[in-house]
Structure formats: C-alpha cells, structure tokens
Design an enzyme around this catalytic site. Structure first.
Site, PDB file in Angstrom:
ATOM      1  N   GLU A  46       0.850  -1.342   0.330  1.00 58.72           N
ATOM      2  CA  GLU A  46       0.070  -0.142   0.006  1.00 58.72           C
ATOM      3  C   GLU A  46       0.778   1.311   0.010  1.00 58.72           C
ATOM      4  OE1 GLU A  46      -3.679  -0.111   2.629  1.00 58.72           O
ATOM      5  OE2 GLU A  46      -2.662  -1.617   3.528  1.00 58.72           O
ATOM      6  N   CYS A  62      -2.468   9.404   2.060  1.00 64.63           N
ATOM      7  CA  CYS A  62      -2.058   8.867   0.894  1.00 64.63           C
ATOM      8  C   CYS A  62      -3.211   8.735  -0.039  1.00 64.63           C
ATOM      9  CB  CYS A  62      -1.915   6.950   0.920  1.00 64.63           C
ATOM     10  SG  CYS A  62      -0.423   6.883   2.116  1.00 64.63           S
TER      11      CYS A  62
END
Length: 492
Positions: free
Chosen positions: A237, A271
């Site tokens: 991720e 993010c």
C-alpha cells in the site's frame, strides 16, 4: 520527530518538540526471536475455529473502544493529529476490525466446488489457510486505521502477527499490542517490535509468511527488495496523487467541502488525500470562490486545532520544493505558498495555473496543498488524472455522468459525490495500481490476501476411461479426442 541511540530512540511531539516516549531499537536477533514466538503462537491461534477467533477479536475491539480517549491522545502527542480526527480514525478502524472478525468464516472456510465433465468422478474443495506469521510494517500518518487494516484481517484469517509501527508513532503500536494482550493473554499472537528502517528490513528477511507494508513508494521498493531474498510475498500500500474531478453539473458546495477536507485534513498527510482538483471550465470560477471561502478560518496550529503539524521534518523540504517549482513555472498561490511554512506547520495552500509537468502535480506532496486546474470537459480531466504514475483513489462530483466518469479512471477505487467513501466501507477492497502498489486490504479480498488457497480432490468413483496411466489404450485416446471435439471444437 525522533532522536536515536544504538539501543533506543526518543519520540518527540512534532508541534512542540517535547519528548513523549522512548522505545527500544529491536535488532535482527530480537526480530528473529519474535517471529519464532509467533510461529508457536500462530499454531495455537490457527487451531481455533472461526467463532473462537471472533470472540477473541471482539474482546480486543472492546479494549480499544474503552481506551479510545487515551489512544487518541497518544496519537495526538506522537504525530500531531487533532484529537477529534484521531477519534474518527479509531472509529473507522473498529468498523473494519469487526467486519474481518465476523466475516472470516464465510470468506475463508472450506467449500465444495464443481468438477468438469472429464473430471466428474472427483469431489473438489477449496479453502484458504493462514501463512502462520505475517509481518506488518505500518505508517505514522494513520497509525491505527491503516495498520489495523492489515493486522485485523491477518488475525481473522488465523495468522499470528509481528507488527513494526513507524518510528514516528511507536507508542500507538505498543498500545494496540498491549490491548490485544489483555484480550488474548494466552499466547503472544500479536507482538510489536520497534525501531527504524533496519528493524523493518530484519522483519522482511525473517522468514515470515507474508509482509503487509504501508508507506511511500520508494520505501516500498526497498521492502520488496529485502523480501525478494526469501521470496516472501508482499502486500504494497504505497503513495498516491489522488484527484478530485468536478463536472459542470456538480453540487459545487459539496465538491468544495470535499476538496478542502480531502486536501487539508491530517495536514494533507494522507495517501488517499486530494492533491489535484480538475474543474469543468463552466463552473471553475464559482468553484474557486466556494473553495477559498472554506479556508477563511482554517489555519494550522490554531486552537482548537483543525490542522496539525507536519510529522516528518524532511517532508517540509518536499513541500517547499513543490511550491517553489509551481510558482517558478507560472503558477500562483491564491492562499498560502512558501511563506506558509513556519516551523513544523504549513498553512493551507491553493495553487492555480500550475503546469502538469510540475513536481506539485506529478509527485506526492503530502502536505496541505491543492492544485486546482481548469479543464474544457471531463474527457480532458480523465486524461490528466490517468497520466499520473499513481493510481490509488479518486473522487468524482457530477450529477448525471458520475458513474461514466468514474469507470474511466485508472485507480484502485473511485467514489462519486463523496470523498473516497470506498475506503470507509468494510466490505470493499482497498488498494492501488501502478506506483500506488498492489494487493488489497478490507473486504473479502483483504481476508484472502493473508492466506494461501488450498485445493483438495477425492476420487468418488473410477472413470471407465482411465486417463492418467501408462496403461491407457489407443481406444481411450480416440474417445477422448471425440469428446474434446464435441466439447470445444464446435464453437462458431
């Protein structure tokens, strides 16, 4: 902010510089020992049935819930997140923990599957088995929600977990581990190790069954390199450069609110945060007016704090470089800009007329900044969004064509008329493509991510045509050849 010695490191509040904790630097030997303990604990944990594991995980969820005020305060002290945002993060983590614990059986348990005509004599089943020990390397920006997206699902799948939190938020990781120990005191199913990159590298090389990593794309490449030495599979991720698209018929008030929250909350250190905004030319000016109005009382560091500090000091250099590049290339700051950087705080910054090849558009900024770009239509917007090497998430605001626009965006998830709502739904997978990584957390995909599939067959009766034997006769081959022609050769 951290200060290190050879055996320990100190964590300091990024807003005040005050020391808030000291933690050991765990060496490769410490990591090896933790993984060995995890293998033993994992055997016990995997032997429990899904219902027993669910009860244990529910107790852990209750421990976190009862201690959420202390946990939120610790998050605030270590990485600067406002208390109210920290509590919101904990709520989201609890929702996903519950989903994983209560749905593992339905997703992972053994089930029968059908055979083909040529294998009709075989009974078949598939199940999803735990790796044994999973290593999780977590980030500092969402130190509860993000690592628990891996930890919860790995535990629900039957794995033991060795967790290395970020060196910027180790206390949060230790707190979560201690809460688990109170809920499951029998064996160390969840262990926490602390340290910096060397500790994480040792975990990658420790022989765990899988590594779940969340962090920057560059760090992710180093993690993959270390894991490759033992062919340890990885879940990546990584970073993002997410965009928000505003069509001509969008609810502009809602779109502006989503852009401000998506770009400025958590000081932009998200993010999935909005860093780029593409607005249809027909509503560009009106949208900008609404956007700027929302920044009137939005300042970093003011009490009660809505925007906290930049946690990593080195990120300030990235933000400063991106702003300088944008302005030098013809962009302008409607609010903020380089002068908005004061110590560890960065005031909200909105940039316009920024060329698409500027670093402020192409690289992850990870600060409270937005580039807002006028586009002729959504075709141009989609083209510009998809030009990025990142593909984590996106948000579309449109009344009539939202689904059509979203379907053309090359990202792991897209939300329509709400800021990245797909990340908050426990039943949906979350992850990226391209430089944003691969693999998924959340939902059924997130549970299977921390398992390997095991297929089993059992012969129910012998076939009159024995195929897998050297005693096979020419007549058998001829019959099979006719069957193949009938089954597969008549398609037009």
């Amino acid at each position: 902010m951290t200060t290190r010695t050879t055996t320990s490191f100190e964590v300091r509040n990024p807003a005040t510089g005050i020391a808030v904790g000291e933690y050991p630097v765990h060496t490769a030997d410490h990591v090896t020992a933790a993984v060995a303990r995890g293998r033993s604990a994992g055997t016990w944990w995997a032997a429990l049935d899904f219902e027993e594991r669910r009860r244990h995980l529910d107790r852990w969820r209750a421990e976190i819930t009862r201690g959420r005020d202390d946990l939120a305060h610790l998050m605030h002290e270590e990485m600067g997140k406002p208390i109210s945002d920290a509590k919101l993060e904990i709520v989201m983590a609890l929702e996903h923990l519950k989903w994983a614990a209560h749905n593992a059986r339905g997703v992972l348990a053994r089930r029968t599957v059908g055979a083909s005509l040529l294998t009709i004599n075989q009974g078949c089943s598939v199940e999803y088995r735990p790796f044994g020990v999973v290593g999780v390397i977590g980030p500092w920006n969402y130190p509860v929600f993000t690592p628990l997206s891996s930890i919860s699902f790995a535990l629900a799948a039957g794995n033991a977990v060795v967790f290395k939190p970020s060196e910027y938020s180790p206390g949060v990781g230790v707190w979560l581990g201690e809460a688990f120990g109170r809920a499951v005191p029998e064996v160390p199913v969840l262990q926490v190790i602390t340290g910096a990159g060397e500790t994480g590298a040792a975990l990658c090389r420790s022989g765990v069954g899988k590594i779940g990593f969340t962090g920057s794309t560059e760090t992710g490449k180093r993690v993959m390199s270390a894991c490759a030495e033992n062919l340890t599979p990885v879940l990546m991720e990584c970073g993002g450069k997410d965009a928000l698209l505003v069509d001509a018929d969008a609810d502009l008030t809602a779109a502006a609110d989503a852009a401000i929250w998506g770009g400025m909350s958590n000081a932009g250190q998200t993010c999935l945060g909005v860093e780029r905004v593409y607005v249809h030319t027909e509503v560009y000016d009106e949208f900008l007016t609404k956007l700027l109005a929302l920044t009137d009382d939005l300042r970093a560091g003011d009490e009660p704090a809505k925007i906290g500090p930049i946690t990593m000091p080195k990120q300030l250099d990235v933000i400063r470089r991106h702003l300088g590049d944008a302005l030098a290339r013809g962009g302008s700051a409607l609010i903020g800009g380089p002068d908005a950087i004061d110590g560890q705080f960065v005031q909200p910054t909105i940039l316009v007329n920024v060329p698409e090849d500027c670093s402020a558009v192409t690289e992850e900024t990870f600060g409270p900044t937005l580039t807002v770009t006028r586009v002729a239509d959504m075709d141009e917007a989609v083209e510009l969004v998809n030009a990025s090497e990142y593909g984590l998430g996106a948000t579309v605001f449109a009344r009539r064509h939202g689904r059509e626009i979203a379907d053309r965006i090359h990202t792991g998830g897209t939300s329509i008329n709400a800021f990245v709502a797909h990340a908050t739904v426990p039943n949906l997978p979350l992850g990226g493509v391209g430089a944003s990584g691969f693999g998924r957390v959340h939902g059924p995909d997130g549970l299977r991510e921390f398992t390997y599939s095991k297929s089993t067959t059992w012969q129910r009766f012998p076939l009159p045509l024995a195929l897998t034997t050297f005693a096979r006769k020419p007549l058998t081959d001829a019959i099979v050849d006719r069957l193949v022609s009938a089954l597969h050769g008549r398609i037009r």
